[in-house]
Structures are given as C-alpha cells and as structure tokens.
Design a protein around this motif. Structure first.
Motif, PDB file in Angstrom:
ATOM      1  N   ILE A 291      85.530  14.051  98.422  1.00 38.08           N
ATOM      2  CA  ILE A 291      85.191  12.634  98.268  1.00 38.08           C
ATOM      3  C   ILE A 291      85.287  11.939  99.635  1.00 38.08           C
ATOM      4  CG2 ILE A 291      85.874  12.432  95.832  1.00 38.08           C
ATOM      5  CD1 ILE A 291      88.518  11.217  96.699  1.00 38.08           C
ATOM      6  N   ASP A 293      84.645  10.469 103.359  1.00 37.89           N
ATOM      7  CA  ASP A 293      84.063  11.032 104.577  1.00 37.89           C
ATOM      8  C   ASP A 293      84.094  12.559 104.590  1.00 37.89           C
ATOM      9  OD1 ASP A 293      83.537   8.489 105.480  1.00 37.89           O
ATOM     10  OD2 ASP A 293      84.341   8.817 107.493  1.00 37.89           O
ATOM     11  N   PRO A 300      77.828   3.213 110.912  1.00 37.30           N
ATOM     12  CA  PRO A 300      78.531   2.010 110.410  1.00 37.30           C
ATOM     13  C   PRO A 300      77.695   0.732 110.441  1.00 37.30           C
ATOM     14  CG  PRO A 300      79.317   2.538 112.615  1.00 37.30           C
ATOM     15  CD  PRO A 300      78.351   3.632 112.223  1.00 37.30           C
ATOM     16  N   VAL A 306      83.116   3.430 103.763  1.00 40.83           N
ATOM     17  CA  VAL A 306      84.254   3.494 102.847  1.00 40.83           C
ATOM     18  C   VAL A 306      83.863   2.970 101.469  1.00 40.83           C
ATOM     19  CG1 VAL A 306      85.413   1.294 103.336  1.00 40.83           C
ATOM     20  CG2 VAL A 306      86.735   3.278 102.706  1.00 40.83           C
ATOM     21  N   ASN A 307      82.887   2.075 101.426  1.00 40.31           N
ATOM     22  CA  ASN A 307      82.426   1.588 100.116  1.00 40.31           C
ATOM     23  C   ASN A 307      81.833   2.728  99.291  1.00 40.31           C
ATOM     24  OD1 ASN A 307      82.953  -1.333 100.281  1.00 40.31           O
ATOM     25  ND2 ASN A 307      81.588  -1.212 102.040  1.00 40.31           N
TER      26      ASN A 307
END
Ligand code: FAD
Length: 408
Positions: A291, A293, A300, A306-307
C-alpha cells in the motif's frame, strides 16, 4: 484449508502515514496486528516550529482520519485549511482558478505537516488493543511459510509469523523486494526543493502553483501566515538553490514566483527530494499486500501521493473486514485481489494524468505552449469540467471506500 498458527494475523511493515492509517482502520477488528516502524517515536513527534515536509490533504483523506479517530490528534497540533487554488503558466497567458465557494464547499483541503499526520495516527494506533506498536523496529527479512503466511525477522533479531504481511514501507519497500515484485517507472531528472517561507503579502488561504519551464513551483498556505514551498526543478538548479544564502534564495524564489505575493521576507531551512514515477507490477501475492508509496510513487505536482495511499489503506481495510464478516480467509489471494482490482486502475489513472501534466508543462515547443495555455483557459471557463476535476482531486467523487465517504 489448514491454517498454520501464527503470532500475528497481520504485520504492517512501515508506520508512515499510510501504514499507521491501516492499523487504525483495523483496530476495532478481531485481529492481532503488529505495526512496525523503523524510526523512533521521538524523531517523529512534531516540533514546536512547523516542519518543512507537508502534504496537501484531500477531503476524502480527512474523512478517513476522522473515521479512525485520529483527526482531533492532528488539529491539536496544527492544520492549515486552503479554500482556493490558482494555477498559471509562466510562459503564456493560461490560468485556472478553483474556488471552494463556487463548488459549494467550505474549503478545498488542508496543508498538514507529514509528522503531525504520522504522529497522530501512531498515537491513535497505540491506544487500540488489537495493535502492538513496535517502534523502533525495522523489518530485515521475510520468507513465505510452507502452507501460507510469512515469517519476518527484525533487525534486533526478533522473529514473528503472520498470516498477512503488508508492505507500507515507502518507495524503497523492503517487503516489495523480498516478495520479488518488480516495479516500472522512470526518474524525472528533477528534484523538489522544500521549505517554509514568509511572503510580504497574505497567502489568502490559497494554494498557488506557477508552471515554470523546469517544473512547477507551489506556495501552500500555512496557518501561521507562512507558505510551504515545493519547487520542482533540475537537479543542478535544486543543488545551487540549496547552496544559496537566505537572502539570495529569497530573491531567486520571489523572482521565480513572479512576486505574486510580493517579496520573500523570511526563509526557513531547505531540503530537496529527487522525483520519480514508480508503479509496482503487482500489489498483492498470497498473504501479502503493498500500500502507499510501496505500491506507487507519483509526481508531487498535484499533491496526490499520500491521498492515494490513504485510499489504498481504507480499501484494504474494507476488503479485510468484509472477508471476516463473510467468514472468508482475509489473507487469501482471492480476497487481496479485490483490493488490487479496486485501487490499481485509480492509481494508474492518477499516475498517468500527473505524468502527462508534467510533460505538457515541461514542453517548450510553441504549439504545445499555445495549446496548454488555451486548454487552461478553456477549462477555467468550462464550469462542469472544472468542477469535475476539482471534486475528483478533493476526493468527493469516484469509487471511494466506506471510510472516505461522507457520513450520513
Ligand atoms: C516534495 C514532495 C511533496 C509531496 N507533497 C505531497 C502532497 O502535497 N500531498 C500528497 O498527497 N502527497 C505528497 N507527496 C507524496 C507523499 O509524501 C508520499 O506519497 C507519502 O509520504 C507516502 O507515505 P507512505 O506511508 O506510503 O510512505 P513513507 O512516507 O515513505 O513511509 C514509510 C514508513 O516506513 C518506515 N519503514 C521503511 N522501511 C521499513 C522497514 N524495513 N521496517 C519498518 N519500517 C520501515 C519508514 O520509517 C517510514 O516511516 C509529496 C512527496 C514529495 C517528495
């Protein structure tokens, strides 16, 4: 099916923002979970001053934090809402403006320090009886058990067995390597320079992004009036920006930002991160899942990394909980494939879109420049398309897991 007896039902390697969110999401289940985090908790605890690593957090991610009872822990430190977003092209006339009021929403999202997110989630995980937080604890090796499950060994010599091993250990994932899962992707020949700065004029709770030929420059609003900057550029320019003294850096930054918020009156410590696109060929194997990265790394420029990882965590939790309710094996390949099928398409779409943006704005050929400027202005003028893009980025649309959906 015979199941070997294991020390844990689930071991999550990596207590970053994504792994700790998964532990919290499963904390009420009848499972025995170990969450392994390599860094000591004192190093993760937020400092008195704002850290330079921040994330733009979508509404969907905030819902996940609230649903797992970690949001109050974040607001107790500090979170910074943003209500508008302005994006424009440095080499032309194109621009786009997203306004939360136009969307009928109170805000677009939040800018939050990574350490605030991670620490609040780890503190929440620590309160959950189902979760053993082992921190610091570094997973060193893992091997499949005959039958099913995995045996893992930590750097301090401890060994545990588990039915399901989750790799939430970031872009260089050890779990992914040990499982023999390859990745595809490429480096961008870009580095992102990050740091916190104060501008002469107010940031107006707006996320600003200027596309320069070498990469995008973002100013993200912080609650104390400063901005967190993410300046993606060539590695050579990034290194020379890091080497400048504060006043020369402030001048270079103001110039690159077209003095949109006036001069830069204060600069904090700076750091730089190499940028790449990376995607694991598989997210799951029997008894193993990746799950965050560990599964995918995205540019970015739209603040999505991260979302996406938090949606992975919420989806995997949902698939596991549904299997438990149905009396199925939550660690089986069949169950885990549901998670992979659900998330892979969405993640690949976002990877592709971000990569396309990066290339489109990196192109210097005049016809491409003209097209992208016209495209930005057309999208800005086309209300429904613009709203769709905004709602998707905020996490208000799409096939969302239960934890990320609006309550009620
Ligand atoms: C400059 C920059 C700006 C960004 N801005 C945004 C943004 O605005 N919004 C957004 O959504 N995303 C953003 N991202 C992406 C975001 O930072 C990542 O997607 C996110 O950090 C991934 O979280 P993770 O928990 O999957 O991995 P990581 O953050 O890498 O965490 C992995 C954790 O695992 C631990 N670990 C590693 N190996 C082991 C091991 N063997 N044993 C035990 N523990 C281990 C590490 O200590 C770490 O805590 C940005 C990225 C960059 C580079």
């Amino acid at each position: 099916m015979s199941l070997v007896t294991t020390d844990y039902d689930l071991i999550i390697a990596g207590g970053g923002m994504v792994g700790s969110a998964l532990a919290c999401a499963l904390g009420a289940a009848d499972l025995k979970i170990a969450l392994l985090e390599g860094a000591p908790l004192e190093r993760i605890r937020p400092g008195l001053d704002l850290d330079s690593r921040v994330s733009a957090i979508s509404r969907a991610s905030q819902r996940i934090f609230a649903a797992v009872a970690a949001w109050d822990g974040m607001t107790a430190w500090r979170v910074s809402p943003f209500r508008d977003m302005r994006v424009w092209d440095a080499t032309g006339f194109g621009s786009i403006h997203f306004d939360s009021a136009d969307l009928g929403e109170p805000l677009l999202g939040w800018i939050i320090e990574n350490r605030v997110i991670q620490y609040a989630l780890l503190e929440r995980a620590r309160q959950l009886p189902a979760v053993d937080l082992l921190c610091p604890a570094v997973l060193e090796t893992a091997e499949p058990l005959p039958g099913n499950g995995w045996r893992v060994r930590l750097n301090d010599g401890r060994e545990f067995t588990t039915r399901l091993l989750v790799g939430a250990d970031g872009a260089q994932s050890k779990v992914r390597q040990l499982a023999g899962i390859d990745t595809g992707g490429w480096g961008y020949a870009q580095k992102a320079v990050v740091g916190n700065v104060r501008t002469a004029e107010s940031h107006q709770e707006t996320a600003w992004q200027r596309f320069l030929p070498a990469g995008p420059l973002a100013f993200l609003p912080l609650h104390d009036g400063r901005c967190s900057i993410v300046w993606s550029t060539t590695p050579e320019q990034a290194d020379s920006l890091l080497a400048l003294d504060d006043s020369a850096f402030a001048e270079a930054l103001a110039e690159a930002f077209d003095r949109r918020l006036g001069s830069i009156v204060e600069v904090g410590p700076r750091g730089a991160f190499p940028l790449r696109l990376q995607h694991a060929h598989a997210y799951v194997k029997p008894g193993l899942a990746l799950i965050g990265d560990a599964a995918h790394v995205v540019h970015p420029l739209a603040g999505q990394g991260v979302n996406l990882g938090l949606l992975d965590a919420a989806t995997l939790a949902e698939v596991i909980l549904d299997a438990l309710v149905a009396g199925q094996d939550f660690a089986s390949f069949k169950t885990l494939r549901r998670y992979e099928r659900w998330r892979k398409g969405d993640n690949l779409l976002m990877l592709g879109v971000m990569d396309g943006f990066k290339r489109l704005f990196g192109a210097s050929l005049p016809p491409v420049r003209l097209l992208r400027n016209v495209g930005l202005n057309l999208t800005d003028a086309a209300g429904p398309l613009k709203n769709l893009i905004a709602r998707r980025a905020m996490g208000l649309e799409g096939d969302l897991p239960r934890l990320a959906r609006a309550a009620g």
